[in-house]
Design a protein around this motif. Structure first.
Motif, short mmCIF file in Angstrom:
data_model
loop_
_atom_site.label_atom_id
_atom_site.label_comp_id
_atom_site.label_asym_id
_atom_site.label_seq_id
_atom_site.Cartn_x
_atom_site.Cartn_y
_atom_site.Cartn_z
N ASP A 1 -134.97 35.64 20.22
CA ASP A 1 -134.54 37.00 20.54
C ASP A 1 -133.52 36.93 21.67
O ASP A 1 -133.87 36.74 22.83
CB ASP A 1 -135.74 37.84 20.96
CG ASP A 1 -135.36 39.26 21.35
OD1 ASP A 1 -134.17 39.62 21.25
OD2 ASP A 1 -136.26 40.01 21.77
N ARG A 2 -132.27 37.08 21.35
CA ARG A 2 -131.21 36.93 22.36
C ARG A 2 -131.25 38.03 23.41
O ARG A 2 -130.63 37.88 24.47
CB ARG A 2 -129.84 36.89 21.69
CG ARG A 2 -129.69 35.74 20.71
CD ARG A 2 -128.29 35.67 20.14
NE ARG A 2 -128.25 34.73 19.01
CZ ARG A 2 -127.21 33.96 18.73
NH1 ARG A 2 -126.12 34.01 19.48
NH2 ARG A 2 -127.24 33.15 17.70
N ALA A 3 -131.94 39.09 23.14
CA ALA A 3 -132.04 40.19 24.10
C ALA A 3 -133.25 40.05 25.01
O ALA A 3 -133.45 40.86 25.92
CB ALA A 3 -132.10 41.52 23.36
N LEU A 4 -134.05 39.01 24.81
CA LEU A 4 -135.28 38.86 25.59
C LEU A 4 -134.97 38.68 27.07
O LEU A 4 -134.09 37.90 27.46
CB LEU A 4 -136.06 37.63 25.09
CG LEU A 4 -137.37 37.32 25.82
CD1 LEU A 4 -138.39 38.42 25.60
CD2 LEU A 4 -137.93 35.97 25.35
N VAL A 5 -135.71 39.41 27.91
CA VAL A 5 -135.62 39.29 29.36
C VAL A 5 -136.95 38.75 29.87
O VAL A 5 -138.01 39.29 29.55
CB VAL A 5 -135.31 40.65 30.02
CG1 VAL A 5 -135.39 40.55 31.54
CG2 VAL A 5 -133.92 41.12 29.59
N PHE A 6 -136.90 37.68 30.66
CA PHE A 6 -138.10 37.04 31.19
C PHE A 6 -137.85 36.74 32.65
O PHE A 6 -136.81 36.20 33.01
CB PHE A 6 -138.41 35.77 30.40
CG PHE A 6 -139.76 35.17 30.69
CD1 PHE A 6 -140.92 35.79 30.27
CD2 PHE A 6 -139.87 33.98 31.37
CE1 PHE A 6 -142.17 35.24 30.52
CE2 PHE A 6 -141.10 33.41 31.64
CZ PHE A 6 -142.26 34.05 31.21
N HIS A 7 -138.82 37.07 33.51
CA HIS A 7 -138.63 36.93 34.96
C HIS A 7 -137.34 37.62 35.41
O HIS A 7 -136.63 37.12 36.31
CB HIS A 7 -138.62 35.46 35.38
CG HIS A 7 -139.98 34.82 35.40
ND1 HIS A 7 -140.88 35.00 36.43
CD2 HIS A 7 -140.59 33.99 34.52
CE1 HIS A 7 -141.98 34.31 36.18
NE2 HIS A 7 -141.84 33.70 35.02
N GLY A 8 -137.03 38.73 34.76
CA GLY A 8 -135.86 39.50 35.14
C GLY A 8 -134.53 38.94 34.68
O GLY A 8 -133.47 39.40 35.13
N VAL A 9 -134.56 37.97 33.76
CA VAL A 9 -133.34 37.29 33.35
C VAL A 9 -133.21 37.29 31.84
O VAL A 9 -134.20 37.06 31.13
CB VAL A 9 -133.33 35.82 33.87
CG1 VAL A 9 -132.24 35.00 33.19
CG2 VAL A 9 -133.16 35.79 35.37
N ASN A 10 -132.00 37.54 31.37
CA ASN A 10 -131.69 37.33 29.96
C ASN A 10 -131.14 35.90 29.83
O ASN A 10 -130.06 35.60 30.32
CB ASN A 10 -130.65 38.34 29.47
CG ASN A 10 -130.28 38.14 28.02
OD1 ASN A 10 -129.50 37.25 27.71
ND2 ASN A 10 -130.84 38.94 27.14
N MET A 11 -131.91 35.04 29.19
CA MET A 11 -131.56 33.62 29.14
C MET A 11 -130.27 33.36 28.38
O MET A 11 -129.47 32.50 28.75
CB MET A 11 -132.70 32.81 28.52
CG MET A 11 -133.93 32.66 29.42
SD MET A 11 -134.94 34.17 29.55
CE MET A 11 -135.72 34.18 27.92
N THR A 12 -130.03 34.14 27.31
CA THR A 12 -128.80 33.98 26.54
C THR A 12 -127.59 34.29 27.40
O THR A 12 -126.58 33.57 27.36
CB THR A 12 -128.83 34.89 25.30
OG1 THR A 12 -129.90 34.47 24.44
CG2 THR A 12 -127.52 34.80 24.54
N GLN A 13 -127.67 35.35 28.19
CA GLN A 13 -126.54 35.70 29.06
C GLN A 13 -126.27 34.62 30.08
O GLN A 13 -125.10 34.27 30.34
CB GLN A 13 -126.82 37.04 29.75
CG GLN A 13 -126.75 38.24 28.83
CD GLN A 13 -127.06 39.54 29.55
OE1 GLN A 13 -127.39 39.56 30.74
NE2 GLN A 13 -126.96 40.65 28.84
#
Length: 284
Positions: free
Chosen positions: A36-48
């Motif tokens: 999921d490219r939109a996933l945010v984890f620990h306040g971060v979007n990993m793809t971005q």
């Protein structure tokens, strides 16, 4: 290069205009890319974050000789869809003729990784069921090890067979400094780190050509020396941090005749550590 061939994703045949700096290397770790490219984890979007780092690599005045991603390529448990996103996001770097070397961490799944990257699966493995490489370059030999023990289980393990291969390979390659990349950090505290750290250090410390042990896993940035003079380089995570204030980003390593320059590139250009330079001198 035969031992490292399986680890490298070959660059595209499309031409690129920028010159290659044979002593320049991009060091990344803990990208944690998710399906999921939109996933945010620990306040971060990993793809971005990964895309920002990729764009920075593409705009350097000269191309690095190679890019290392030192484990935890996938988000949680190394799913095929995670690796599909990784492969897609690597396309701009491969089009620019960068050679990419991937390592495995505790959030990767070795067999699904091999399914996703068939060129890696087809390569000869110096250590059965482990993903290791020796990458010789003009100023250093890079050794990439596989500390993935069990997917989604935090500690790492190299194992006797891999340590024996490392010892034999180091003994056969004494002509240049050796730089060893392992996903897991040294020591085992709170069920976190490399379980066979002592055996690993017993292998590398007496072999004076080993100059640096480069690791990730902690999502923190630091550089120090151990008692034997080996540089311990803790790469920042590209993705997210565990402790507020730590930087995310990548490290630009430039090999010198008797050492290496490290420059930290933060995903947040306003971070106080952005642009920090550390000059390392090799132990004798």
């Amino acid at each position: 290069m035969a031992a490292g061939a399986g680890l490298a994703l070959s660059p595209s045949l499309l031409a690129a205009d920028r010159p290659i700096d044979p002593d320049s290397w991009a060091l990344l770790s803990d990208v944690h890319l998710a399906a999921d490219r939109a996933l945010v984890f620990h306040g971060v979007n990993m793809t971005q974050h990964f895309t920002a780092v990729s764009q920075e690599l593409l705009t350097l005045p000269s191309r690095p000789a190679g890019v290392f991603i030192n484990g935890d390529c996938a988000f949680g448990s190394g799913e095929m869809a995670d690796y599909a996103v990784l492969a897609d996001l690597l396309k701009p770097l491969r089009k620019d003729q960068m050679t990419i070397h991937l390592a495995l961490g505790n959030h990767d799944n070795r067999h699904r990784f091999w399914q996703a990257f068939q060129d890696a699966n087809a390569a000869t493995r110096p250590v059965a069921e482990k993903y290791v490489a020796l990458i010789p370059t003009p100023r250093a030999n890079w050794f990439v090890l596989d500390s993935l023990d069990t997917t989604s289980s935090t500690p790492g393990l190299l194992g006797r067979e891999q340590l024996d291969w490392l010892a034999t390979s180091l003994d056969a390659n004494r002509d240049r400094p050796a730089l060893v990349l392992v996903h897991h950090n040294p020591g085992l505290a709170g069920n976190f780190g490399l379980k066979d750290t002592s055996a690993f250090f017993e292998t590398i410390r007496p072999r004076r050509q080993v100059k640096a042990y480069i690791f990730g896993h902690t999502h923190a940035w630091s550089v120090r020396r151990d008692a034997s003079g080996i540089h311990l380089i803790n790469l920042p995570a590209v993705s997210y941090v565990f402790r507020e204030g730590e930087p995310t980003g990548w490290v630009h390593a430039t090999l010198k005749p008797a050492g290496m320059k490290l420059e930290l590139h933060c995903t947040d250009p306003t971070h106080e550590a952005n642009g920090q330079v550390v000059n390392l001198a090799w132990r004798s």
